[in-house]
Write a protein that holds these residues in place. Structure first.
Motif, PDB file in Angstrom:
ATOM      1  N   GLY A 236       0.779  -1.231   0.000  1.00 63.43           N
ATOM      2  CA  GLY A 236       0.000   0.000   0.000  1.00 63.43           C
ATOM      3  C   GLY A 236       0.806   1.273   0.000  1.00 63.43           C
ATOM      4  O   GLY A 236       0.253   2.369  -0.093  1.00 63.43           O
ATOM      5  N   GLY A 237       2.133   1.154   0.116  1.00 58.43           N
ATOM      6  CA  GLY A 237       2.960   2.350   0.110  1.00 58.43           C
ATOM      7  C   GLY A 237       3.014   2.994  -1.260  1.00 58.43           C
ATOM      8  O   GLY A 237       2.545   2.421  -2.256  1.00 58.43           O
ATOM      9  N   GLY A 238       3.569   4.185  -1.303  1.00 58.44           N
ATOM     10  CA  GLY A 238       3.692   4.906  -2.567  1.00 58.44           C
ATOM     11  C   GLY A 238       3.985   6.360  -2.327  1.00 58.44           C
ATOM     12  O   GLY A 238       4.285   6.769  -1.204  1.00 58.44           O
ATOM     13  N   VAL A 239       3.878   7.133  -3.401  1.00 59.89           N
ATOM     14  CA  VAL A 239       4.111   8.574  -3.323  1.00 59.89           C
ATOM     15  C   VAL A 239       2.767   9.282  -3.194  1.00 59.89           C
ATOM     16  O   VAL A 239       1.837   9.015  -3.975  1.00 59.89           O
ATOM     17  CB  VAL A 239       4.858   9.077  -4.574  1.00 59.89           C
ATOM     18  CG1 VAL A 239       5.086  10.591  -4.471  1.00 59.89           C
ATOM     19  CG2 VAL A 239       6.190   8.339  -4.744  1.00 59.89           C
ATOM     20  N   VAL A 240       2.669  10.171  -2.233  1.00 63.80           N
ATOM     21  CA  VAL A 240       1.412  10.871  -1.984  1.00 63.80           C
ATOM     22  C   VAL A 240       1.722  12.321  -1.625  1.00 63.80           C
ATOM     23  O   VAL A 240       2.784  12.616  -1.049  1.00 63.80           O
ATOM     24  CB  VAL A 240       0.619  10.163  -0.853  1.00 63.80           C
ATOM     25  CG1 VAL A 240       1.404  10.155   0.434  1.00 63.80           C
ATOM     26  CG2 VAL A 240      -0.754  10.770  -0.669  1.00 63.80           C
ATOM     27  N   GLN A 241       0.823  13.212  -1.979  1.00 68.12           N
ATOM     28  CA  GLN A 241       1.032  14.631  -1.691  1.00 68.12           C
ATOM     29  C   GLN A 241       0.706  14.951  -0.235  1.00 68.12           C
ATOM     30  O   GLN A 241      -0.129  14.276   0.391  1.00 68.12           O
ATOM     31  CB  GLN A 241       0.139  15.476  -2.600  1.00 68.12           C
ATOM     32  CG  GLN A 241       0.527  15.424  -4.067  1.00 68.12           C
ATOM     33  CD  GLN A 241      -0.410  16.264  -4.922  1.00 68.12           C
ATOM     34  OE1 GLN A 241      -1.606  16.367  -4.654  1.00 68.12           O
ATOM     35  NE2 GLN A 241       0.133  16.865  -5.975  1.00 68.12           N
ATOM     36  N   PRO A 242       1.338  15.979   0.295  1.00 70.10           N
ATOM     37  CA  PRO A 242       0.992  16.396   1.666  1.00 70.10           C
ATOM     38  C   PRO A 242      -0.504  16.689   1.791  1.00 70.10           C
ATOM     39  O   PRO A 242      -1.115  17.241   0.878  1.00 70.10           O
ATOM     40  CB  PRO A 242       1.821  17.673   1.859  1.00 70.10           C
ATOM     41  CG  PRO A 242       2.976  17.507   0.930  1.00 70.10           C
ATOM     42  CD  PRO A 242       2.437  16.780  -0.257  1.00 70.10           C
ATOM     43  N   GLY A 243      -1.070  16.262   2.923  1.00 66.51           N
ATOM     44  CA  GLY A 243      -2.481  16.474   3.179  1.00 66.51           C
ATOM     45  C   GLY A 243      -3.390  15.357   2.701  1.00 66.51           C
ATOM     46  O   GLY A 243      -4.559  15.303   3.090  1.00 66.51           O
TER      47      GLY A 243
END
Lengths: 109, 121
Positions: B8-15
């Motif tokens: 489930g990990g990955g790159v995500v934007q703040p917020g």
């Protein structure tokens, strides 16, 4: 809040030498609930010692833990090449419930 | 043999939000306390959260309280970490780990390989 301070930050030793790592708690660790882990680069932490001095299953007897209250240590009696890694202490049962020390890196001299 | 596999990990934007999963096998998942622990790149280990076997008790480190929720589905042998309002400082490898002692948070005898969460704009 229990803070664990590990020293030294880095320990440079040769294979065959004895390593002594320190973990000092800011207040007494409940019932000596303290564990030690080994982590090699790119790998998962591996449990070495729990309850301050009990070796986990399969851990060689060159690893030993001691101490009580606020001062604990991990000793590796004779360093093998595979023992060069980062070591973390962890307390459990205090406040906060679980905390880790900052780690000690054991590197080849 | 005991296995814990995070995903489930990955790159995500703040917020934004992200949900991690940890699939357990090789032991009776429903009888064990389980934890999430994270490790920022090049840094040490940081405990995140713990949940009791039946899911009735859960505790968090202060920095994630109100933002992260630990949960489990014992019928699926799976542990979750719902992360919301993510911050850059939440960037880390997230490990799930088994706690072998009933009754209190304890040492961690088995760990997964972890899943990397990167919070970046």
């Amino acid at each position: 809040e229990i803070v664990l301070t590990q020293s030294p930050g880095t320990l440079a030793l040769s294979p065959g030498e004895r390593a002594t790592l320190s973990c000092r708690a800011s207040q007494s660790v409940t019932s000596d609930y303290l564990a030690w882990y080994q982590q090699k680069p790119g790998q998962t932490p591996r449990l070495l010692i729990h309850d301050a001095s009990v070796r986990a299953t399969g851990i060689p007897d060159r690893f030993s833990g001691s101490g009580s209250g606020t001062d604990f240590s991990l000793t590796i009696s004779r360093l093998e090449p595979e023992d060069f890694a980062v070591y973390y202490c962890q307390q459990y049962g205090g406040s906060p419930l679980v905390t880790f020390g900052g780690g000690t890196k054991v590197e080849i001299k | 043999q005991v296995q814990l596999v995070e995903s489930g990990g990955g790159v995500v934007q703040p917020g934004r939000s992200l949900r991690l999963s940890c699939a357990a096998s090789g032991f009776t998942f429903s009888t064990y306390v389980v934890h999430w622990v994270r490790q920022a790149p090049g840094k040490g280990l940081e405990w995140v959260a713990v949940m009791s076997p039946d899911g009735s008790l859960r505790f968090y480190t202060d920095s994630v309280k109100g933002r992260f929720t630990i949960s489990r589905d014992n019928s699926k042998n799976t542990l979750y970490l719902q992360m919301s309002s993510l911050r850059i400082e939440d960037t880390a490898v997230y490990y799930c780990a088994r706690d072998p002692v009933l009754g209190r948070p304890d040492y961690l005898d088995y760990w997964g390989r972890g899943t990397l969460v990167t919070v970046s704009s």
